[in-house]
Design an enzyme around this catalytic site. Structure first.
Site, PDB file in Angstrom:
ATOM      1  N   SER A 250     -10.122  -0.218   6.857  1.00 16.92           N
ATOM      2  CA  SER A 250      -9.489  -0.102   5.537  1.00 16.92           C
ATOM      3  C   SER A 250      -8.808  -1.336   4.990  1.00 16.92           C
ATOM      4  CB  SER A 250      -8.474   1.037   5.546  1.00 16.92           C
ATOM      5  OG  SER A 250      -9.151   2.247   5.388  1.00 16.92           O
TER       6      SER A 250
ATOM      7  N   SER B  74      -9.810   2.053   2.656  1.00 16.06           N
ATOM      8  CA  SER B  74      -8.876   2.758   1.811  1.00 16.06           C
ATOM      9  C   SER B  74      -7.857   1.867   1.106  1.00 16.06           C
ATOM     10  CB  SER B  74      -8.145   3.815   2.630  1.00 16.06           C
ATOM     11  OG  SER B  74      -7.335   3.212   3.624  1.00 16.06           O
TER      12      SER B  74
ATOM     13  N   LYS C  20       0.852  -1.195   0.000  1.00 15.43           N
ATOM     14  CA  LYS C  20       0.000   0.000   0.000  1.00 15.43           C
ATOM     15  C   LYS C  20       0.883   1.239   0.000  1.00 15.43           C
ATOM     16  CE  LYS C  20      -3.933   2.040   2.539  1.00 15.43           C
ATOM     17  NZ  LYS C  20      -4.844   1.894   3.689  1.00 15.43           N
TER      18      LYS C  20
END
Ligand code: GLN
Length: 488
Positions: free
Chosen positions: A177, A153, A78
């Site tokens: 997330s 997210s 990420k």
């Protein structure tokens, strides 16, 4: 035979260590898959497939010792985890060209294993969002249906794993997330106990809630990646100093006599009937496998979102103070004095959602409002924690939905922040309490979109929830029965 990119990591490791395939073949297969699918999915902000191939060749040339069984296994990261020499953008214009001078501890750990990064994955800007539509870079599409969001997210991470563009990935979870995108994309995601994984080098959103965690194709891979990234780190003062556990060891223990609590408040108003029905099926499967299942009460959902958004925004407003146009990232060209430099850099560098949260956070921390909002939220936080403690002293695992709905259409909620916040109604309280929770697929809805089940455990009881998740996974064989179709 299955394609290389369809294999789980534990299958890949076996083949790699039996010398049935090479690291180069694996990496090449992934590079080709990214080439084929990225135009539709748009999961990456930075692709490092060329560097990855070079590394793979080098690893194949080295003499293998049995310690490094993951040498040559690719991974996706990420884009809020610092990677030395490769951009870390947090999907923000503010950090568009930022290259960290060091690796996050979790990145160091995967490098020590000689794993190979395929690149940095898209996300909501600074991890604020539930659909990855808040990215300043691009919109990621759900591999099951390209018109739908992948969740957020960590939407890039979940979509890339679901689309077989990486075998596994790292995400971060402040209020859902990892779990919500895992649920929307039909993969496995774990939010570990607060303190189990180092946050050093994770760009901070809300430090008392943030945790890094794995997003994988199955539960075994999840346990393996957790083994690699968990552990004490003196560079993170909130990191717990507890003995190392092998999370793969007890996976096969079964669920006989496991006590599962089903909090009725998580199945009430607002939960889509199809989601509810699938979870009821899951509950029956657990009963058939010998678990003791009982309805219980965990009356936190009605406070959870309000508490979360006060605490998360307060911490974000403080954490994001460092982006001032001077020390990091974006600097405006348009200023005549210092104040203007700050103001214009921040106005131009941050997106709308990030600004909304900074303003909200500054407000709840300001004198005159602090007691009414921030202090009150901290008190409710203690209450939420106790409610979880009460339930988790009675039950080994709590079973709930991950999100009230399956993945929604791109654009459906992007102009309505409150509705977007509701996507996390079932996940935020877990971060508030600091306990671990896993999201695993338990079926699909009428449109063929994956439905997720959340299993919550006591602090540092990751083994228990992984074990419960594994037993269920063996029973329903989600990955064998359903595959993303890239519907247009
Ligand atoms: N969707 C939640 C938010 O917008 C959670 C985000 C996260 O876990 N990073 O804050």
């Amino acid at each position: 035979m299955k394609d290389i990119t369809e294999l789980t990591v534990h299958e890949l490791v076996e083949k790699l260590n039996n010398k049935e395939i090479t690291a180069e073949q694996i990496t090449k297969a992934y590079a080709d898959r990214i080439n084929e699918k990225e135009k539709d999915v748009q999961a990456f902000i930075t692709i490092t497939a060329d560097e990855a191939l070079e590394k793979a060749k080098k690893i194949d040339g080295e003499i293998k010792d049995n310690k490094n069984i993951f040498a040559g296994i690719p991974i996706g990261i990420k884009d809020n985890l610092c990677t030395k020499g490769v951009k870390t953008t947090c999907a923000s214009k503010m950090l568009e060209n930022f290259v960290a001078p060091y690796d996050a501890t979790v990145v160091e750990k995967i490098n020590e294993e000689k794993m190979i990064s395929l690149g940095k994955l898209n996300m909501d800007e600074f991890a604020m969002g539930s659909s990855t539509e808040n990215s300043a870079m691009k919109i990621t599409h759900n591999p099951w249906n390209l018109n739908k969001v992948p969740g957020g997210s960590s939407g890039g991470s979940a979509a890339a794993v679901a689309a077989d563009m990486v075998p596994w990935a790292l995400g971060s979870d402040t209020g859902g997330s990892i779990r919500e995108p895992a649920s929307f994309c039909g993969v496995v995601g774990l939010k570990p106990t607060y303190g189990l994984i180092s946050r050093y080098g994770l760009v901070a959103f809300a430090s008392s809630l943030d945790q890094v965690g794995p997003i994988t194709k199955d539960v075994t891979d999840c346990a393996m990646l957790l083994n690699i990234i968990a552990g004490h780190d003196e560079k993170d003062s909130t990191s717990a100093n507890i003995p190392k556990v092998d999370y793969t060891k007890s996976l096969k223990n079964g669920v006989k006599n496991l006590k599962i609590g089903v909090p009725k408040e998580f199945f009430g108003e607002g939960i889509n009937p199809e989601v509810k029905a699938k979870l009821e099926e899951a509950i029956n499967i657990y009963k058939e496998m010998g678990a003791e299942v009982e309805e219980c009460s965990l009356d936190v959902a009605k406070y959870a979102l309000a508490t979360y958004y006060i605490i998360a925004c307060a911490e974000a407003s403080s954490n994001l103070g460092r982006f001032d146009g001077i020390r990091y990232g974006y600097r405006t060209k348009n200023y005549t004095n210092l104040k203007e430099l700050y103001r214009n850099s921040r106005s131009e560098g941050f997106g709308a959602e990030v600004k909304r949260r900074i303003i909200l956070g500054t407000y709840v921390l300001s004198s005159g409002y602090y007691d009414a909002y921030y202090k009150k939220a901290q008190q409710v936080r203690t209450f939420v924690k106790r409610e979880f403690e009460k339930n988790l002293s009675k039950y080994d695992v709590l079973l709930t939905p991950v999100s009230p709905t399956t993945a929604f259409d791109i654009g459906a909620k992007s102009n309505n922040p409150l509705e977007m916040y509701l996507a996390d109604i079932c996940t935020v309280s877990i971060n508030i309490a600091g306990v671990p929770a896993i999201s695993i697929p338990c079926g699909v809805d009428i449109e063929g979109m994956p439905i997720g089940m959340q299993l919550i455990g006591n602090r540092f009881a990751e083994e228990t929830i992984l074990n419960a998740a594994f037993a269920f996974e063996q029973k329903i064989n989600f990955r064998q029965n359903y595959r993303p179709e890239f519907k247009k």
